[in-house]
Motif scaffolding. Structure first.
Motif, PDB file in Angstrom:
ATOM      1  N   VAL A  12       0.830  -1.205   0.000  1.00 45.50           N
ATOM      2  CA  VAL A  12       0.000   0.000   0.000  1.00 45.50           C
ATOM      3  C   VAL A  12       0.867   1.259   0.000  1.00 45.50           C
ATOM      4  CG1 VAL A  12      -1.665   1.335   1.345  1.00 45.50           C
ATOM      5  CG2 VAL A  12      -1.979  -1.127   1.068  1.00 45.50           C
ATOM      6  N   LEU A  13       1.832   1.320   0.909  1.00 43.86           N
ATOM      7  CA  LEU A  13       2.673   2.520   0.995  1.00 43.86           C
ATOM      8  C   LEU A  13       3.548   2.671  -0.244  1.00 43.86           C
ATOM      9  CD1 LEU A  13       3.773   2.386   4.753  1.00 43.86           C
ATOM     10  CD2 LEU A  13       1.920   3.711   3.720  1.00 43.86           C
ATOM     11  N   GLY A  14       4.197   1.600  -0.667  1.00 38.93           N
ATOM     12  CA  GLY A  14       5.054   1.684  -1.839  1.00 38.93           C
ATOM     13  C   GLY A  14       4.280   1.919  -3.118  1.00 38.93           C
ATOM     14  N   GLY A  15       3.104   1.288  -3.260  1.00 41.39           N
ATOM     15  CA  GLY A  15       2.299   1.487  -4.458  1.00 41.39           C
ATOM     16  C   GLY A  15       1.797   2.914  -4.592  1.00 41.39           C
ATOM     17  N   LEU A  16       1.331   3.495  -3.494  1.00 45.26           N
ATOM     18  CA  LEU A  16       0.859   4.882  -3.542  1.00 45.26           C
ATOM     19  C   LEU A  16       2.007   5.842  -3.840  1.00 45.26           C
ATOM     20  CD1 LEU A  16      -1.616   4.931  -0.510  1.00 45.26           C
ATOM     21  CD2 LEU A  16      -2.169   4.835  -2.946  1.00 45.26           C
ATOM     22  N   ALA A  17       3.167   5.568  -3.247  1.00 39.46           N
ATOM     23  CA  ALA A  17       4.315   6.439  -3.505  1.00 39.46           C
ATOM     24  C   ALA A  17       4.751   6.356  -4.959  1.00 39.46           C
ATOM     25  CB  ALA A  17       5.469   6.068  -2.578  1.00 39.46           C
ATOM     26  N   GLY A  18       4.776   5.167  -5.517  1.00 42.49           N
ATOM     27  CA  GLY A  18       5.179   5.022  -6.909  1.00 42.49           C
ATOM     28  C   GLY A  18       4.169   5.586  -7.887  1.00 42.49           C
ATOM     29  N   PHE A  31       1.748   8.123  -7.290  1.00 40.64           N
ATOM     30  CA  PHE A  31       1.549   9.565  -7.213  1.00 40.64           C
ATOM     31  C   PHE A  31       2.863  10.341  -7.248  1.00 40.64           C
ATOM     32  CE2 PHE A  31      -2.318   7.863  -5.208  1.00 40.64           C
ATOM     33  CZ  PHE A  31      -3.270   8.521  -5.959  1.00 40.64           C
ATOM     34  N   GLY A  32       3.952   9.740  -6.737  1.00 41.93           N
ATOM     35  CA  GLY A  32       5.244  10.410  -6.779  1.00 41.93           C
ATOM     36  C   GLY A  32       5.264  11.670  -5.917  1.00 41.93           C
ATOM     37  N   GLY A  33       6.127  12.599  -6.280  1.00 41.38           N
ATOM     38  CA  GLY A  33       6.179  13.878  -5.593  1.00 41.38           C
ATOM     39  C   GLY A  33       6.715  13.775  -4.179  1.00 41.38           C
ATOM     40  N   LEU A  36       9.285  11.330   0.738  1.00 32.40           N
ATOM     41  CA  LEU A  36       9.178  11.034   2.170  1.00 32.40           C
ATOM     42  C   LEU A  36       9.317   9.535   2.430  1.00 32.40           C
ATOM     43  CD1 LEU A  36       8.566  11.898   5.081  1.00 32.40           C
ATOM     44  CD2 LEU A  36       6.121  11.681   4.539  1.00 32.40           C
ATOM     45  N   LEU A  37       8.661   8.721   1.622  1.00 38.14           N
ATOM     46  CA  LEU A  37       8.758   7.277   1.815  1.00 38.14           C
ATOM     47  C   LEU A  37      10.188   6.790   1.604  1.00 38.14           C
ATOM     48  CD1 LEU A  37       7.140   4.585   2.247  1.00 38.14           C
ATOM     49  CD2 LEU A  37       7.153   4.379  -0.240  1.00 38.14           C
ATOM     50  N   SER A  38      10.880   7.343   0.629  1.00 41.50           N
ATOM     51  CA  SER A  38      12.254   6.927   0.374  1.00 41.50           C
ATOM     52  C   SER A  38      13.156   7.222   1.563  1.00 41.50           C
ATOM     53  CB  SER A  38      12.783   7.628  -0.881  1.00 41.50           C
ATOM     54  OG  SER A  38      12.017   7.286  -2.018  1.00 41.50           O
ATOM     55  N   ARG A  39      12.975   8.379   2.185  1.00 42.72           N
ATOM     56  CA  ARG A  39      13.808   8.711   3.337  1.00 42.72           C
ATOM     57  C   ARG A  39      13.449   7.866   4.557  1.00 42.72           C
ATOM     58  NH1 ARG A  39      15.060  10.788  -0.557  1.00 42.72           N
ATOM     59  NH2 ARG A  39      16.186   8.820  -0.499  1.00 42.72           N
ATOM     60  N   VAL A  40      12.172   7.549   4.733  1.00 41.90           N
ATOM     61  CA  VAL A  40      11.770   6.714   5.858  1.00 41.90           C
ATOM     62  C   VAL A  40      12.310   5.299   5.706  1.00 41.90           C
ATOM     63  CG1 VAL A  40       9.789   5.671   7.037  1.00 41.90           C
ATOM     64  CG2 VAL A  40       9.718   8.081   6.389  1.00 41.90           C
ATOM     65  N   THR A  41      12.237   4.762   4.507  1.00 41.32           N
ATOM     66  CA  THR A  41      12.776   3.416   4.290  1.00 41.32           C
ATOM     67  C   THR A  41      14.291   3.383   4.493  1.00 41.32           C
ATOM     68  OG1 THR A  41      12.893   3.879   1.906  1.00 41.32           O
ATOM     69  CG2 THR A  41      10.944   2.719   2.712  1.00 41.32           C
TER      70      THR A  41
END
Length: 330
Positions: A148-154, A156-158, A163-168
């Motif tokens: 869910v988190l990775g799919g939404l980030a990929g 919508f982007g932006g 933010l997700l990249s830095r958290v991971t």
């Protein structure tokens, strides 16, 4: 001059302006005859066969893969004894007799007894329930949260993607065993849920990155762009077009990781911060038997062997699924 056109049977027919024509069938069919539709070759690729989807094609390959068959049989057996351990073990894993401590194999007790006089065979059978529960529940939680988190980030982007990249990155910097020692040492529960929660907490970033990259690749395909041009909403594109074509890598990684989560639970239980007695776990039994491996090696052999076979079965299953779902390996 008449234009040639192709009929269903693969024959070329030239029709004149008045409708009369001379059939030029490549298969030798005469005028007015309809060529027969022949089934394809061994793989069903002839004109009469329907093309298989990715999932049906993967299942077609898996059924013929001996690695998948062997690992599937082992995993099915583990699931059955996890749900109904009394089918092959009638004893109580918590019933012990100190008079039989560290004794070897006896009639009715093929694996011998541990240092407390508990039946090693019964504890090994009941320990499968803990390992399978932790592995399956952890994998489902990690796959759901990470997808869910990775799919939404990929999609919508932006800023959300950044933010997700830095958290991971932060979570990847936490050593798993050290994090387990810190996180689980303050929890006194003897159930499997704290261990499952810890694995989900540190395991979702890997699935999130896999899902993010897969969604980014899928959303660039022409059919997604066509759906966007036709006015499809983001929810419809994500659910109907992107997700079905991006979920395969997530399934492969999650299946392989399931075996890793089982071994992680055993490792944490061995260190004394995972499951705790009176819970029955292979990690607990291995930890208790490690001090007596010279005098009573059977105490260590059977739970350690069951753990190794279980982890190997899930890893083999993941490899077979990867080979079936990865088009580059065909």
């Amino acid at each position: 001059m008449p234009e040639p056109k192709y009929d269903d049977g693969g024959a070329i027919a030239a029709t004149g302006a008045g409708g009369g024509g001379a059939g030029l069938a490549m298969g030798g069919t005469g005028e007015g005859e309809t060529p027969e539709r022949t089934p394809g070759g061994p793989q069903g690729t002839g004109p009469a066969s329907k093309p298989r989807s990715l999932w049906s094609d993967a299942w077609h390959d898996l059924r013929r893969n001996p690695v998948f068959i062997v690992s599937g049989v082992v995993i099915a057996f583990l699931v059955v004894i996890s749900l109904w351990p009394s089918l092959i073990a009638s004893g109580n894993p918590l019933h012990c007799d100190l008079g039989k401590a560290q004794e070897g194999s006896q009639p009715g007790h093929p694996f011998g007894f541990d240092r407390q006089g508990c039946d090693v065979y019964t504890r090994t059978v009941y320990g499968a329930r803990t390992s399978v529960t932790v592995g399956v529940c952890s994998t489902l939680g990690v796959a759901l949260l990470g997808s869910v988190l990775g799919g939404l980030a990929g999609f919508f982007g932006g800023a959300w993607d950044a933010l997700l990249s830095r958290v991971t990155d932060v979570f990847f910097g936490i050593p798993v065993v050290l994090g387990g020692l810190v996180f689980l040492s303050v929890i006194t529960s003897t159930t499997v849920w704290p261990v499952i929660g810890f694995i989900v907490l540190l395991g979702w970033p890997q699935i999130a990155r896999i899902a993010r990259g897969s969604v980014i690749t899928a959303k660039q395909n022409d059919y997604v762009q066509a759906a966007r041009a036709l006015g499809a909403s983001n929810a419809r594109m994500l659910l109907r077009h992107v997700t079905p074509n991006a979920v395969a890598p997530v399934i492969v990684v999650a299946t392989i990781a399931l075996g890793t989560y089982i071994s992680l639970e055993a490792t944490l239980s061995y260190l004394g911060v995972g499951l705790k007695p009176p819970a029955v776990s292979w990690g607990i039994d291995i930890s208790a038997a490690s001090q007596y491996v010279r005098n009573a090696p059977h105490m260590l052999l059977w739970p350690a062997g069951a753990l190794a076979i279980t982890v190997l079965a899930f890893i083999m299953l993941g490899d077979a699924v990867r080979d079936a779902l990865d088009p580059k390996l065909r």
